[in-house]
Write a protein that holds these residues in place. Structure first.
Motif, PDB file in Angstrom:
ATOM      1  N   LEU A   1       0.840  -1.209   0.000  1.00 13.36           N
ATOM      2  CA  LEU A   1       0.000   0.000   0.000  1.00 13.36           C
ATOM      3  C   LEU A   1       0.875   1.259   0.000  1.00 13.36           C
ATOM      4  N   ALA A   2       1.947   1.226   0.789  1.00 18.63           N
ATOM      5  CA  ALA A   2       2.865   2.369   0.803  1.00 18.63           C
ATOM      6  C   ALA A   2       3.414   2.606  -0.601  1.00 18.63           C
ATOM      7  N   ALA A   3       3.786   1.530  -1.277  1.00 17.89           N
ATOM      8  CA  ALA A   3       4.314   1.657  -2.642  1.00 17.89           C
ATOM      9  C   ALA A   3       3.248   2.238  -3.571  1.00 17.89           C
ATOM     10  N   GLN A   4       2.012   1.750  -3.406  1.00 20.98           N
ATOM     11  CA  GLN A   4       0.897   2.238  -4.233  1.00 20.98           C
ATOM     12  C   GLN A   4       0.695   3.737  -4.055  1.00 20.98           C
ATOM     13  N   LYS A   5       0.868   4.204  -2.793  1.00 25.40           N
ATOM     14  CA  LYS A   5       0.656   5.622  -2.486  1.00 25.40           C
ATOM     15  C   LYS A   5       1.868   6.472  -2.824  1.00 25.40           C
ATOM     16  N   GLY A   6       2.973   5.827  -3.149  1.00 32.76           N
ATOM     17  CA  GLY A   6       4.196   6.590  -3.396  1.00 32.76           C
ATOM     18  C   GLY A   6       4.785   7.159  -2.123  1.00 32.76           C
ATOM     19  N   THR A   7       4.473   6.533  -0.974  1.00 34.36           N
ATOM     20  CA  THR A   7       5.019   6.990   0.304  1.00 34.36           C
ATOM     21  C   THR A   7       6.077   6.001   0.781  1.00 34.36           C
ATOM     22  N   PRO A   8       6.999   6.461   1.654  1.00 33.61           N
ATOM     23  CA  PRO A   8       8.114   5.579   2.018  1.00 33.61           C
ATOM     24  C   PRO A   8       7.740   4.462   2.986  1.00 33.61           C
ATOM     25  N   PHE A   9       6.680   4.617   3.737  1.00 37.65           N
ATOM     26  CA  PHE A   9       6.337   3.587   4.729  1.00 37.65           C
ATOM     27  C   PHE A   9       4.859   3.659   5.054  1.00 37.65           C
ATOM     28  N   GLN A  10       4.425   2.681   5.832  1.00 36.92           N
ATOM     29  CA  GLN A  10       3.025   2.619   6.247  1.00 36.92           C
ATOM     30  C   GLN A  10       3.001   2.139   7.690  1.00 36.92           C
ATOM     31  N   PRO A  11       2.269   2.819   8.578  1.00 38.18           N
ATOM     32  CA  PRO A  11       2.152   2.312   9.944  1.00 38.18           C
ATOM     33  C   PRO A  11       1.213   1.118  10.019  1.00 38.18           C
ATOM     34  N   ILE A  12       1.450   0.256  11.014  1.00 39.64           N
ATOM     35  CA  ILE A  12       0.616  -0.935  11.174  1.00 39.64           C
ATOM     36  C   ILE A  12       0.565  -1.308  12.654  1.00 39.64           C
ATOM     37  N   ARG A  13      -0.636  -1.657  13.118  1.00 40.90           N
ATOM     38  CA  ARG A  13      -0.820  -2.062  14.517  1.00 40.90           C
ATOM     39  C   ARG A  13      -0.288  -3.474  14.741  1.00 40.90           C
ATOM     40  N   GLY A  14      -0.382  -3.918  15.986  1.00 39.33           N
ATOM     41  CA  GLY A  14       0.094  -5.249  16.339  1.00 39.33           C
ATOM     42  C   GLY A  14       1.611  -5.304  16.373  1.00 39.33           C
ATOM     43  N   LEU A  15       2.155  -6.490  16.316  1.00 37.89           N
ATOM     44  CA  LEU A  15       3.579  -6.791  16.146  1.00 37.89           C
ATOM     45  C   LEU A  15       4.488  -6.503  17.346  1.00 37.89           C
ATOM     46  N   ILE A  16       4.180  -5.467  18.136  1.00 39.68           N
ATOM     47  CA  ILE A  16       5.099  -5.073  19.212  1.00 39.68           C
ATOM     48  C   ILE A  16       5.190  -6.193  20.257  1.00 39.68           C
ATOM     49  N   GLY A  17       6.422  -6.611  20.555  1.00 43.31           N
ATOM     50  CA  GLY A  17       6.627  -7.694  21.517  1.00 43.31           C
ATOM     51  C   GLY A  17       6.740  -9.061  20.862  1.00 43.31           C
ATOM     52  N   SER A  18       6.590  -9.122  19.532  1.00 43.96           N
ATOM     53  CA  SER A  18       6.705 -10.414  18.840  1.00 43.96           C
ATOM     54  C   SER A  18       8.124 -10.622  18.336  1.00 43.96           C
ATOM     55  N   ASP A  19       8.481 -11.891  18.121  1.00 41.83           N
ATOM     56  CA  ASP A  19       9.781 -12.191  17.515  1.00 41.83           C
ATOM     57  C   ASP A  19       9.765 -11.916  16.020  1.00 41.83           C
ATOM     58  N   VAL A  20       8.584 -11.804  15.432  1.00 43.52           N
ATOM     59  CA  VAL A  20       8.489 -11.415  14.015  1.00 43.52           C
ATOM     60  C   VAL A  20       9.126 -10.030  13.869  1.00 43.52           C
ATOM     61  N   LEU A  21       8.721  -9.113  14.727  1.00 45.26           N
ATOM     62  CA  LEU A  21       9.279  -7.754  14.694  1.00 45.26           C
ATOM     63  C   LEU A  21      10.775  -7.758  15.052  1.00 45.26           C
ATOM     64  N   ARG A  22      11.137  -8.550  16.071  1.00 47.13           N
ATOM     65  CA  ARG A  22      12.519  -8.573  16.548  1.00 47.13           C
ATOM     66  C   ARG A  22      13.488  -8.974  15.434  1.00 47.13           C
ATOM     67  N   HIS A  23      13.026  -9.817  14.513  1.00 45.96           N
ATOM     68  CA  HIS A  23      13.903 -10.279  13.435  1.00 45.96           C
ATOM     69  C   HIS A  23      13.743  -9.463  12.163  1.00 45.96           C
ATOM     70  N   ARG A  24      13.108  -8.317  12.236  1.00 44.10           N
ATOM     71  CA  ARG A  24      12.961  -7.457  11.072  1.00 44.10           C
ATOM     72  C   ARG A  24      13.595  -6.101  11.341  1.00 44.10           C
ATOM     73  N   PRO A  25      14.922  -6.027  11.239  1.00 41.63           N
ATOM     74  CA  PRO A  25      15.589  -4.740  11.477  1.00 41.63           C
ATOM     75  C   PRO A  25      15.152  -3.651  10.499  1.00 41.63           C
ATOM     76  N   ASP A  26      14.554  -4.054   9.380  1.00 39.61           N
ATOM     77  CA  ASP A  26      14.091  -3.048   8.409  1.00 39.61           C
ATOM     78  C   ASP A  26      12.744  -2.450   8.816  1.00 39.61           C
ATOM     79  N   TRP A  27      12.097  -2.979   9.848  1.00 42.47           N
ATOM     80  CA  TRP A  27      10.864  -2.382  10.365  1.00 42.47           C
ATOM     81  C   TRP A  27      11.225  -1.543  11.591  1.00 42.47           C
ATOM     82  N   LYS A  28      10.537  -0.432  11.763  1.00 41.73           N
ATOM     83  CA  LYS A  28      10.852   0.459  12.892  1.00 41.73           C
ATOM     84  C   LYS A  28       9.627   0.631  13.786  1.00 41.73           C
TER      85      LYS A  28
END
Lengths: 271, 247
Positions: free
Chosen positions: A108-135
């Motif tokens: 969606l961010a790419a579709q909008k021509g924006t650099p990123f998109q915020p998203i809920r959830g994820l905080i405290g998961s190992d999915v996030l911990r292993h994604r240094p490209d997510w902030k």
């Protein structure tokens, strides 16, 4: 015009491409697996929207994949994806484990021509911990503490899928499967195999327009009846679970997988 | 009519857990949760209650989405989905779930498909029911090897939902969010507390003599064996046949 052969379509997927592929029920272009193997393309970076299956597993098994971004990889009722599992264990592919809506958000961010998109959830998961490209950032509009994850735009070099219908102008009908449109909006180029390509302009039928991806997003199409098999195509034909089971059984070993490639594509094609 | 099978008892208990939900989503490969949701829909219709809407992934008929696979997540983020089901290759005593694999990530010894939407939906859907029919200490562990989604979050983390209950083939547990701990709610017929403790790798709260998971009444069971199994067979034909053969 945009109508080409499958072999010509494969030229849109050179080595090193970031290639977006749809989930098993949403129109997988299995027809393009052979031509891509034949083209010699390698070091592909797969983006599974939002999960992968047989198509990705074959490309991984054939040694054509450098990295995979996906929320999951599975053959559904036929079980786990054997080549993927082997590649994970041996470290042969770089994994970018995600969660489904994070992939949708990146597109969606790419579709909008924006650099990123915020998203809920994820905080405290190992999915996030292993994604240094997510902030994780503070919600800039909140006066109180409100942390939120931001994922970068996912801009595929090429999106590839199979659609029920297209016209000779390059308009592609996807109906309710709007994730295919999202892929096309985000990608630099989009190639589509279609069950049927008609001569008349699909924009002429008002009932179809809401489900159309306009030709502006489409680089090339090719007719491939049954092009999703052994996967199903919604509204057209069902998944051939027996064929997936047979693949799962053969691909358990590297030799069995080579035999599957040979039987299916006439050559082992292992890079 | 024969008495209820263990699966039928689970389905009826799931329908009971879902009471009050208007919009229920069911993920891939989840015939028992789907049957529970369909039973609630049938019961609500019969009792003249508010209609229950169900979206079953992989179904054409039981699917109210037209905006692709992102729409479920968009709906959940806005609070439009009341209940959802999750499972795990491992589930631990704090309600953390692991759908990724066993061993050190990324080169896990055993690799499962992946986290799917769990790392999002677990935070956002008010009532998440954890379901896993197999009940062994390898699945129900003290601590998961990889947290696809955590059972609870720190107070400042945006979290509208999370685990409400855990249904297994042996028992039903309630999840206490404040204690981040499961409590045994009932034991399915034919099983007992000693067996469940041995099959569970984490500790949980329980009564000395936990109650038995109730069997459905004759009318509910007839509805399940008729209409619900018929509806289920569109998406899960093999499972529906198994249900018919076992009934």
């Amino acid at each position: 015009m945009v109508t080409q052969t499958l072999k010509q379509l494969a030229k849109f997927v050179p080595s090193g491409s970031r290639l977006a592929l749809p989930v098993d029920y949403a129109g997988v272009s299995m027809a393009m697996v052979g031509p891509i193997l034949e083209s010699g393309a390698r070091d592909l970076h797969l983006v599974c929207v939002p999960a992968g299956g047989l198509q990705a597993d074959i490309l991984i098994g054939a040694g054509r994949v450098r990295s995979v971004e996906t929320s999951a990889m599975t053959l559904g009722e036929a079980g786990g994806a054997p080549c993927f599992s082997r590649a994970v264990k041996s470290g042969a592919i770089k994994l970018r484990d995600a969660t489904c809506p994070a992939i949708h958000a990146g597109l969606l961010a790419a579709q909008k021509g924006t650099p990123f998109q915020p998203i809920r959830g994820l905080i405290g998961s190992d999915v996030l911990r292993h994604r240094p490209d997510w902030k994780v950032i503070q919600n800039p509009f909140s006066d109180t503490g409100d942390k939120i994850v931001v994922v970068p735009a996912i801009i595929p070099d090429v999106a590839l899928f199979h659609a029920p219908l297209a016209d000779a102008h390059g308009n592609v009908w996807v109906g309710r499967r709007k994730e295919l449109a999202a892929m096309a909006y985000a990608a630099k180029s989009t190639i589509v195999t279609a069950e049927r390509i008609v001569e008349h302009d699909l924009f002429g039928d008002e009932d179809l327009t809401a489900g159309l991806i306009p030709a502006i997003y489409i680089d090339a199409i090719a007719e491939a009846p049954g092009g999703a098999r052994p996967y199903g195509l919604w509204g057209h034909y069902a998944t051939e679970t027996d064929a997936l089971m047979r693949y799962a059984e053969l691909a358990k070993t590297e030799d069995g997988f080579a035999r599957y490639l040979d039987e299916t594509y006439g050559q082992a094609f292992v890079a | 009519m024969n008495g209820a099978t263990n699966r039928e008892i689970m389905i009826c208990a799931i329908a009971d857990l879902l009471r009050g939900s208007r919009n229920i989503a069911v993920g891939a490969s989840s015939p028992i949760p789907a049957a529970g949701a369909m039973l609630l829909r049938a019961l609500a219709e019969k009792e003249g209650e508010r209609p229950v809407r169900i979206s079953v992934l992989g179904s054409v008929r039981n699917n109210f989405f037209t905006n692709g696979s992102a729409e479920l997540f968009d709906c959940a983020a806005q609070g439009r989905i009341d209940a959802f089901f999750l499972s795990g290759g491992q589930i631990d005593g704090q309600g953390n779930i692991n759908l990724v694999g066993v061993g050190d990530y990324p080169q896990t010894k055993v690799r499962w498909p992946g986290s799917f939407g769990s790392a999002f939906l677990y935070y956002l859907v008010p009532k998440v029911i954890l379901f896993r029919e197999d009940h062994t200490p390898r699945i129900f562990v003290d601590k998961v090897d990889f947290i696809s989604a955590p059972g609870t979050s720190e107070a400042e983390t945006f979290r509208k939902g999370g685990p409400a209950a855990l249904m297994t083939g042996k028992a039903l547990f309630h999840f206490d969010k404040d204690k981040a701990r499961f409590a045994l709610q009932s034991v399915h017929p034919g099983h007992d507390l000693v067996e469940i403790e041995a099959a569970t790798g984490f500790t949980f709260d329980h009564d000395e003599n936990p109650p038995t998971t109730p069997s459905p009444d004759v009318q509910t069971l007839a509805m399940l064996r008729g209409r619900v199994v018929d509806e289920l067979s569109e998406t899960y034909p093999d499972f529906a046949d198994q249900m018919r053969a076992a009934a």
